[in-house]
Design a protein around this motif. Structure first.
Motif, short mmCIF file in Angstrom:
data_model
loop_
_atom_site.label_atom_id
_atom_site.label_comp_id
_atom_site.label_asym_id
_atom_site.label_seq_id
_atom_site.Cartn_x
_atom_site.Cartn_y
_atom_site.Cartn_z
N CYS A 97 0.55 -16.89 -1.67
CA CYS A 97 -0.88 -16.54 -1.59
C CYS A 97 -1.53 -17.15 -0.35
CB CYS A 97 -1.62 -16.98 -2.85
SG CYS A 97 -0.97 -16.23 -4.36
N SER A 98 -0.77 -17.17 0.74
CA SER A 98 -1.31 -17.63 2.02
C SER A 98 -2.21 -16.56 2.62
CB SER A 98 -0.15 -17.91 2.99
OG SER A 98 0.52 -16.68 3.29
N LYS A 99 -2.86 -16.90 3.70
CA LYS A 99 -3.71 -15.92 4.39
C LYS A 99 -2.89 -14.70 4.78
CE LYS A 99 -4.66 -16.72 8.74
NZ LYS A 99 -5.26 -17.29 9.96
N GLU A 100 -1.71 -14.92 5.36
CA GLU A 100 -0.90 -13.81 5.85
C GLU A 100 -0.44 -12.90 4.71
OE1 GLU A 100 -1.22 -17.01 8.67
OE2 GLU A 100 -0.46 -17.04 6.61
N GLU A 101 -0.01 -13.51 3.60
CA GLU A 101 0.45 -12.71 2.46
C GLU A 101 -0.71 -11.95 1.83
OE1 GLU A 101 4.10 -15.30 0.60
OE2 GLU A 101 2.12 -16.22 0.62
N THR A 102 -1.87 -12.58 1.79
CA THR A 102 -3.05 -11.93 1.21
C THR A 102 -3.46 -10.72 2.04
OG1 THR A 102 -3.81 -14.03 0.28
CG2 THR A 102 -5.45 -12.27 0.54
N VAL A 103 -3.45 -10.88 3.35
CA VAL A 103 -3.81 -9.76 4.23
C VAL A 103 -2.83 -8.60 4.04
CG1 VAL A 103 -3.96 -9.01 6.64
CG2 VAL A 103 -4.99 -11.18 5.95
N ALA A 104 -1.54 -8.91 4.00
CA ALA A 104 -0.52 -7.86 3.86
C ALA A 104 -0.71 -7.08 2.56
CB ALA A 104 0.87 -8.47 3.92
N MET A 105 -0.98 -7.78 1.46
CA MET A 105 -1.15 -7.10 0.18
C MET A 105 -2.47 -6.34 0.14
SD MET A 105 0.32 -6.36 -2.66
CE MET A 105 1.71 -7.51 -2.66
N ALA A 106 -3.50 -6.88 0.76
CA ALA A 106 -4.78 -6.18 0.79
C ALA A 106 -4.68 -4.87 1.55
CB ALA A 106 -5.85 -7.08 1.40
N VAL A 107 -3.98 -4.89 2.67
CA VAL A 107 -3.78 -3.66 3.46
C VAL A 107 -3.02 -2.64 2.63
CG1 VAL A 107 -2.57 -2.70 5.45
CG2 VAL A 107 -3.92 -4.79 5.70
N ARG A 108 -2.00 -3.10 1.98
CA ARG A 108 -1.18 -2.20 1.14
C ARG A 108 -2.00 -1.58 0.02
NH1 ARG A 108 4.09 -4.68 -1.87
NH2 ARG A 108 4.22 -3.13 -3.54
N ALA A 109 -2.82 -2.39 -0.63
CA ALA A 109 -3.65 -1.88 -1.73
C ALA A 109 -4.71 -0.91 -1.20
CB ALA A 109 -4.31 -3.05 -2.46
N GLN A 110 -5.33 -1.26 -0.08
CA GLN A 110 -6.35 -0.39 0.48
C GLN A 110 -5.75 0.96 0.89
OE1 GLN A 110 -9.90 -1.65 2.98
NE2 GLN A 110 -8.60 -0.81 4.58
N ASN A 111 -4.51 0.94 1.38
CA ASN A 111 -3.86 2.19 1.78
C ASN A 111 -3.63 3.13 0.59
OD1 ASN A 111 -3.80 1.50 4.47
ND2 ASN A 111 -1.70 0.73 4.43
N LEU A 112 -3.67 2.57 -0.62
CA LEU A 112 -3.57 3.38 -1.83
C LEU A 112 -4.96 3.76 -2.38
CD1 LEU A 112 -0.63 1.87 -3.93
CD2 LEU A 112 -0.78 4.17 -2.94
N GLY A 113 -5.99 3.41 -1.62
CA GLY A 113 -7.34 3.74 -2.05
C GLY A 113 -7.98 2.72 -2.96
N MET A 114 -7.38 1.52 -3.04
CA MET A 114 -7.90 0.48 -3.92
C MET A 114 -9.07 -0.26 -3.25
SD MET A 114 -5.83 0.55 -6.59
CE MET A 114 -4.16 0.36 -7.24
N ARG A 115 -9.96 -0.76 -4.10
CA ARG A 115 -11.02 -1.66 -3.66
C ARG A 115 -10.48 -3.09 -3.74
NH1 ARG A 115 -15.26 0.51 -8.02
NH2 ARG A 115 -16.85 -0.65 -6.88
#
Length: 350
Positions: A97-115
Motif C-alpha cells: 500500500c505504498s504510494k506507487e502501488e496505490t497509484v497503479a491500482m487507482a489507474v487500473r480501477a479508473q480504467n474500468l470506470g470506477m470512482r
C-alpha cells in the motif's frame, strides 16, 4: 340526448378517469422516491495487488478465471477504496500500500470506470482505534514538523495520482480515529492538536483539487453518543471536512445486524441534521460463511444510507471483500473458498 349517445358518453368518461388514475399510480412512486444515481457502492481492495503477486486466482461463477475488479464491477461495485501507508514493509498482510502501488491500482480501477477513494493512515502499517503509530521517519519530529509531514505526504500522494490521470472523488484524512492519530501528539486527549493535523490533510487535499470531498472517519457507526462526542469536539476545534465516514461491523460488536441497524440509520440522519455534513459508510463487513446474513445486512445498510434526506447518504463500501480467508485469514471477506465471489455481493446490484 339519445340513450345510445348517453351510454357512449359514460364509457368515454369512465375510460378517461381510468387512464388518469393509471398515469397517477405510475408517476407517484417516482416522485415520492427520487433515485440517487450517484450512490457509491464500493470495495476496499488494498490486498489485491499482493494477492495477485502471490498467485491467487479469482474465478467467476462459471469457473472462468477473471480480473477481480471486473468481478466486483459485475456485481454493481462502482467505487474502489485504497489505503496508503507512508513507508510500508513487504509483509503481504500488514505492508505494501505504498504510494506507487496505490497509484497503479487507482489507474487500473479508473480504467474500468470506477470512482476512487484514498484512505490515508498516516502510519507505516495499520492505523485503527487500537493503534495510531507514527511512521518511523516521523517519530522524532516536533509537532510543527508533524503538521508539515501530514501536508507533504498527502500532497505528494495525491500529486502522483493526479499526474497519472486520477483525481479521487474522496480522501480520508486518518483511518478510524476515535482516539485521534499520530499518537501521542494527535490524540483526542489533545483535540486542538488533532484538529490542526486533520486540517493540514484537508488543506493539502484541496490544494490538489477543491472538488475532492474530505472524509473524517470513526468506527461503531451505530453508536450515536460516540459520534456526537467526537464531532462536537471537531466542531469546537474548527476541524475542516466535508463527509462523516462510519464503520459498521455487527460481527465485531458481537451482535446480529437486526439489533442495531435502526441505530445506524438514526446516527446517519442525526449527523446530517446536527453538523450539516454528508455521510458515508466507508467500511462494512460480515462473516463470509454467513452468505445470506451478509446479503441481508448489506441490503439493510444500503437502504439505511439511501434513506438519509436530500441524497446526503453518499454510499456504502465493503472492506476487503476479495480478501479470501485462505489467503488473508480475514473472516469478514466476501469470497468463497473456491475463489469465486460470495453471492452476498449481489446486494450491490441495482
Amino acid at each position: 340526448m339519445s340513450l345510445q349517445l348517453f351510454i357512449r358518453y359514460i364509457l368515454v368518461l369512465v375510460l378517461s378517469i381510468s387512464c388518469s388514475a393509471q398515469e397517477e399510480s405510475q408517476r407517484l412512486p417516482e416522485e415520492s422516491q427520487p433515485v440517487n444515481n450517484n450512490f457509491a457502492k464500493g470495495a476496499d481492495v488494498g490486498w489485491l495487488s499482493q494477492m495477485e503477486a502471490t498467485g491467487y486466482i479469482f474465478y467467476d461463477t462459471d469457473g472462468t478465471p477473471k480480473d477481480c475488479l471486473q468481478l466486483l464491477k459485475d456485481r454493481g461495485i462502482n467505487t474502489i477504496r485504497l489505503r496508503v501507508f507512508v513507508n510500508p514493509s513487504d509483509d503481504k498482510l500488514t505492508g505494501h500500500c505504498s504510494k506507487e502501488e496505490t497509484v497503479a491500482m487507482a489507474v487500473r480501477a479508473q480504467n474500468l470506470g470506477m470512482r476512487i477513494m484514498i484512505d490515508f493512515h498516516y502510519s507505516d502499517s495499520w492505523a485503527d482505534p487500537g493503534k495510531q503509530y507514527k511512521p518511523a521517519a516521523w517519530v522524532d519530529h516536533s509537532f510543527e514538523e508533524l503538521k508539515q509531514d501530514v501536508y507533504d505526504h498527502t500532497f505528494d500522494v495525491l500529486s502522483a495520482l493526479k499526474n497519472a490521470g486520477v483525481t479521487p472523488e474522496w480522501v480520508q484524512v486518518g483511518n478510524e480515529i476515535p482516539g485521534g492519530m499520530l499518537w501521542p501528539d494527535g490524540s483526542t486527549d489533545n483535540f486542538g492538536q488533532l484538529a490542526q493535523l486533520l486540517n493540514k490533510g484537508y488543506d493539502a487535499t484541496k490544494a490538489i483539487d477543491n472538488n475532492i470531498k474530505v472524509i473524517v472517519h470513526i468506527d461503531q457507526g451505530n453508536n450515536n453518543p460516540r459520534f456526537r462526542w467526537f464531532f462536537d469536539l471537531a466542531t469546537a476545534n474548527y476541524v475542516k471536512y466535508d463527509v462523516i465516514g462510519l464503520s459498521y461491523y455487527p460481527y465485531w460488536l458481537q451482535t446480529h445486524y437486526t439489533q442495531n441497524i435502526a441505530d445506524l440509520e438514526y446516527n446517519l440522519k442525526d449527523m446530517v441534521s446536527r453538523y450539516g455534513k454528508e455521510v458515508m459508510v466507508v467500511e462494512v463487513g460480515e462473516d463470509y460463511r454467513q452468505e445470506q446474513t451478509t446479503f441481508d445486512m448489506l441490503k439493510a445498510v444500503i437502504k439505511a444510507v439511501k434513506s438519509v434526506p436530500d441524497n446526503k447518504g453518499l454510499g456504502v463500501v465493503y472492506w476487503e471483500p476479495e480478501g479470501a480467508k485462505s489467503w488473508s485469514g480475514y473472516q469478514l471477506n466476501a469470497w468463497q473458498d473456491n475463489g469465486k465471489p460470495s453471492p452476498a455481493l449481489d446486494a450491490f446490484k441495482n
